[in-house]
Design a protein around this motif. Structure first.
Motif, mmCIF file in Angstrom:
data_model
loop_
_atom_site.group_PDB
_atom_site.id
_atom_site.type_symbol
_atom_site.label_atom_id
_atom_site.label_comp_id
_atom_site.label_asym_id
_atom_site.label_seq_id
_atom_site.Cartn_x
_atom_site.Cartn_y
_atom_site.Cartn_z
ATOM 1 N N PHE A 66 -5.319 31.370 -10.674
ATOM 2 C CA PHE A 66 -4.960 31.778 -9.315
ATOM 3 C C PHE A 66 -5.816 31.022 -8.296
ATOM 4 O O PHE A 66 -5.297 30.417 -7.351
ATOM 5 C CB PHE A 66 -5.144 33.287 -9.162
ATOM 6 C CG PHE A 66 -4.929 33.781 -7.762
ATOM 7 C CD1 PHE A 66 -3.653 33.948 -7.255
ATOM 8 C CD2 PHE A 66 -6.010 34.073 -6.941
ATOM 9 C CE1 PHE A 66 -3.459 34.395 -5.953
ATOM 10 C CE2 PHE A 66 -5.829 34.516 -5.647
ATOM 11 C CZ PHE A 66 -4.542 34.685 -5.152
ATOM 12 N N PHE A 67 -7.124 31.029 -8.504
ATOM 13 C CA PHE A 67 -8.013 30.352 -7.567
ATOM 14 C C PHE A 67 -7.880 28.827 -7.665
ATOM 15 O O PHE A 67 -7.936 28.123 -6.655
ATOM 16 C CB PHE A 67 -9.465 30.772 -7.809
ATOM 17 C CG PHE A 67 -9.771 32.169 -7.350
ATOM 18 C CD1 PHE A 67 -9.985 32.442 -6.012
ATOM 19 C CD2 PHE A 67 -9.815 33.219 -8.254
ATOM 20 C CE1 PHE A 67 -10.256 33.731 -5.581
ATOM 21 C CE2 PHE A 67 -10.085 34.509 -7.844
ATOM 22 C CZ PHE A 67 -10.306 34.779 -6.498
ATOM 23 N N GLY A 68 -7.706 28.316 -8.872
ATOM 24 C CA GLY A 68 -7.570 26.878 -9.044
ATOM 25 C C GLY A 68 -6.364 26.316 -8.334
ATOM 26 O O GLY A 68 -6.427 25.251 -7.706
ATOM 27 N N GLY A 69 -5.229 27.038 -8.406
ATOM 28 C CA GLY A 69 -4.025 26.580 -7.727
ATOM 29 C C GLY A 69 -4.166 26.597 -6.221
ATOM 30 O O GLY A 69 -3.763 25.654 -5.526
ATOM 31 N N ILE A 75 -6.769 20.244 -1.906
ATOM 32 C CA ILE A 75 -7.786 19.201 -2.051
ATOM 33 C C ILE A 75 -7.163 17.914 -2.588
ATOM 34 O O ILE A 75 -7.490 16.800 -2.145
ATOM 35 C CB ILE A 75 -8.926 19.683 -2.971
ATOM 36 C CG1 ILE A 75 -9.759 20.758 -2.269
ATOM 37 C CG2 ILE A 75 -9.821 18.518 -3.388
ATOM 38 C CD1 ILE A 75 -10.848 21.348 -3.126
ATOM 39 N N THR A 76 -6.240 18.051 -3.543
ATOM 40 C CA THR A 76 -5.573 16.885 -4.116
ATOM 41 C C THR A 76 -4.780 16.123 -3.072
ATOM 42 O O THR A 76 -4.712 14.887 -3.102
ATOM 43 C CB THR A 76 -4.647 17.326 -5.267
ATOM 44 O OG1 THR A 76 -5.435 17.981 -6.272
ATOM 45 C CG2 THR A 76 -3.933 16.141 -5.893
ATOM 46 N N TYR A 123 -2.154 21.005 -12.662
ATOM 47 C CA TYR A 123 -0.712 21.029 -12.404
ATOM 48 C C TYR A 123 -0.328 20.312 -11.114
ATOM 49 O O TYR A 123 0.534 19.425 -11.132
ATOM 50 C CB TYR A 123 -0.194 22.465 -12.400
ATOM 51 C CG TYR A 123 0.153 22.971 -13.777
ATOM 52 C CD1 TYR A 123 1.128 22.341 -14.540
ATOM 53 C CD2 TYR A 123 -0.482 24.072 -14.323
ATOM 54 C CE1 TYR A 123 1.456 22.795 -15.808
ATOM 55 C CE2 TYR A 123 -0.169 24.534 -15.595
ATOM 56 C CZ TYR A 123 0.812 23.884 -16.332
ATOM 57 O OH TYR A 123 1.127 24.326 -17.583
ATOM 58 N N PRO A 124 -0.906 20.652 -9.976
ATOM 59 C CA PRO A 124 -0.549 19.908 -8.766
ATOM 60 C C PRO A 124 -0.977 18.458 -8.805
ATOM 61 O O PRO A 124 -0.302 17.590 -8.239
ATOM 62 C CB PRO A 124 -1.266 20.672 -7.641
ATOM 63 C CG PRO A 124 -2.340 21.466 -8.311
ATOM 64 C CD PRO A 124 -1.810 21.782 -9.671
ATOM 65 N N ILE A 125 -2.088 18.167 -9.477
ATOM 66 C CA ILE A 125 -2.557 16.784 -9.566
ATOM 67 C C ILE A 125 -1.574 15.946 -10.381
ATOM 68 O O ILE A 125 -1.020 14.945 -9.911
ATOM 69 C CB ILE A 125 -3.949 16.715 -10.217
ATOM 70 C CG1 ILE A 125 -4.986 17.465 -9.385
ATOM 71 C CG2 ILE A 125 -4.379 15.268 -10.418
ATOM 72 C CD1 ILE A 125 -6.286 17.724 -10.130
ATOM 73 N N VAL A 380 2.692 22.867 -5.049
ATOM 74 C CA VAL A 380 2.638 23.150 -6.484
ATOM 75 C C VAL A 380 1.489 24.101 -6.794
ATOM 76 O O VAL A 380 1.634 25.046 -7.576
ATOM 77 C CB VAL A 380 2.488 21.842 -7.291
ATOM 78 C CG1 VAL A 380 2.356 22.145 -8.785
ATOM 79 C CG2 VAL A 380 3.679 20.927 -7.052
ATOM 80 N N GLY A 381 0.330 23.863 -6.173
ATOM 81 C CA GLY A 381 -0.807 24.757 -6.383
ATOM 82 C C GLY A 381 -0.513 26.177 -5.942
ATOM 83 O O GLY A 381 -0.879 27.138 -6.632
#
Length: 458
Positions: A66-69, A75-76, A123-125, A380-381
């Motif tokens: 959750f936090f990573g997305g 940031i990406t 995933y977003p990267i 995506v995140g």
């Protein structure tokens, strides 16, 4: 508006290698989330965990996702795909290796949280980088590898867990958790030398560098005028979360989160219910249940293959609408006939897996196609972060529902959730087949060109 050097390029060795490298994230996601469920029995016995603490260990990665997305998608978009492409894997490698040596429960919880952050960051990267390099006519086909590899990763986790338990018993849980390090290192090595996304370079005002990257990678020269046409509006803010909640992007992020969640929740229901179904055929008892669950995931992977073709021929909108409509039917039958013979139950399960291929592929395809380069990774995140609630619901509430409400009611609930996904697709699904990312991600998409009839000229 189109980036013809990329959009119309033939699929070559570079594209296939990039697809393999970008699929490493979903492979690790499926593996890491699967292996901890098998290892928990041994962890709980050795560390004397109560039920609540064991649940915290199991959910720590979901919380991290959750936090990573939320954090790393934006940031990406700001610092670039290439920069983050390997950094997140380094964090995952270190956390996976350290998991073998934990001595306290809090250490394991922290490491699982870090692993979840790294998975969600990837995933977003990786999906944004892959989308921005793929020729438009092959996006669905190449994206199929992303979702298939998730199921392969989960199946591999259960297979490894089965083998470790057969050899070392539940005490081999440290080797289970540490085994993901080998996969992460392999993916890291595969990603070395991957070029930056030319679309991101253009969006960052580095058009000349983008032209050099395209020419050195694909061997195709790019005109300056073409790159200038791809530049975002001067007011566009890279990685802006607020931009996702304005205008047409609000509708699109709502659509993505709803259909993504409605696909995930019944999926987790059937993956939870699956070992019990296979038990009717003698595959759901003891350690064999791990082997049975591996088979379940492979069935879902096979369901993506016919959907891959339909997405490129029939189109995204028709495929996802009909997929959700057909996914409702096996769940309704399971609800009405919960004591059906084992063979019938497995057939219904396989039908659901077959129909779910379209939404499965578009869970990653749509959020990358429906948003422009400067907020693509953020979108995506956001989708990954918000749909983790669906994953949590599927993981924790389905077993409770099976016990308290019974199989029939649980399947009816799954059918209702799937029907909500169907309604969302009817209302909001857009057609993105054969269109450039600049077209599909525009705030006011251009209408699809009408084919000329015989006798007309352009």
């Amino acid at each position: 508006m189109s980036f013809t050097a990329i959009d119309d390029a033939p699929v070559g060795r570079f594209h296939r290698k990039l697809a393999m490298a970008c699929s490493g994230g979903p492979l690790l996601d499926g593996y890491l989330l699967g292996i901890v469920g098998i290892a928990l029995t041994g962890i709980s016995a050795e560390m004397r965990l109560d039920t609540t603490t064991a649940a915290v260990v199991g959910v720590a990665a979901l919380v991290g996702m959750f936090f990573g997305g939320l954090v790393f998608g934006p940031i990406t978009d700001r610092v670039g795909r290439k920069t983050m492409y390997t950094l997140d894997l380094l964090a995952l490698i270190i956390a996976s290796a350290l998991s073998m040596f934990v001595t306290e429960t809090w250490q394991l919880i922290v490491l699982r949280f870090v692993i979840g952050v790294a998975i969600a960051a990837d995933y977003p990267i990786a999906t944004a980088l892959l989308t921005e390099w793929l020729p438009r006519r092959h996006r669905a086909r190449m994206f199929t590898s992303v979702i298939i590899i998730w199921y392969v990763g989960t199946a591999l986790a259960y297979l490894v867990g089965y083998l470790v338990i057969e050899i070392l018993g539940d005490a081999g849980w440290r080797w289970m958790l540490g085994s993901s390090t080998i996969l992460a290192v392999a993916v890291f090595l595969l990603r070395i030398g991957t070029p930056e996304s030319p679309r991101w370079l253009v969006a960052s005002g580095r058009a000349q560098e983008a032209a050099q990257v395209v020419e050195s990678t694909l061997g195709t020269p790019v005109a300056e005028a073409e790159l200038a046409a791809l530049a975002p509006e001067p007011t566009a803010s890279r990685g802006s979360i607020a931009a996702l909640f304005r205008g047409i992007y609000l509708r699109r992020i709502t659509f993505v989160v709803i259909f993504f969640s409605c696909a995930i929740i019944p999926l987790f229901a059937l993956l939870t219910f699956g070992p019990q179904l296979l038990g009717s055929l003698g595959l759901g008892h003891g350690n064999l249940s791990n082997l049975g669950t591996a088979v379940i995931n492979l069935v879902f992977a096979l369901g993506c293959l016919p959907a891959m073709r339909l997405l490129e021929t029939v189109g995204r909108r028709k495929t996802i609408i009909w997929s959700f409509a057909l996914m409702v039917l096996p769940l309704l039958v399971l609800g009405a006939w919960s004591h059906a013979p084992g063979v019938i139950v497995v057939i219904l399960f396989c039908l659901y897996a077959l129909f779910s291929g379209g939404p499965g592929i578009l869970e990653w395809g749509y959020p990358n196609e429906l948003f422009p380069t400067h907020v693509r990774a953020a979108a995506v995140g956001m989708a990954v972060a918000l749909t983790r609630f669906g994953a949590a619901i599927g993981t924790f509430l389905v077993p409770i529902s099976l016990v308290s409400l019974g199989t029939s009611a649980t399947m009816y609930i799954g059918a209702g959730i799937t029907f909500v996904g169907f309604l969302a697709c009817v209302a909001w699904a857009e057609e993105t087949r054969d269109r450039s990312l600049e077209d599909t991600g525009a705030s006011v998409p251009a209408p699809r060109p009408v084919p000329l009839t015989r006798g007309e000229t352009a």
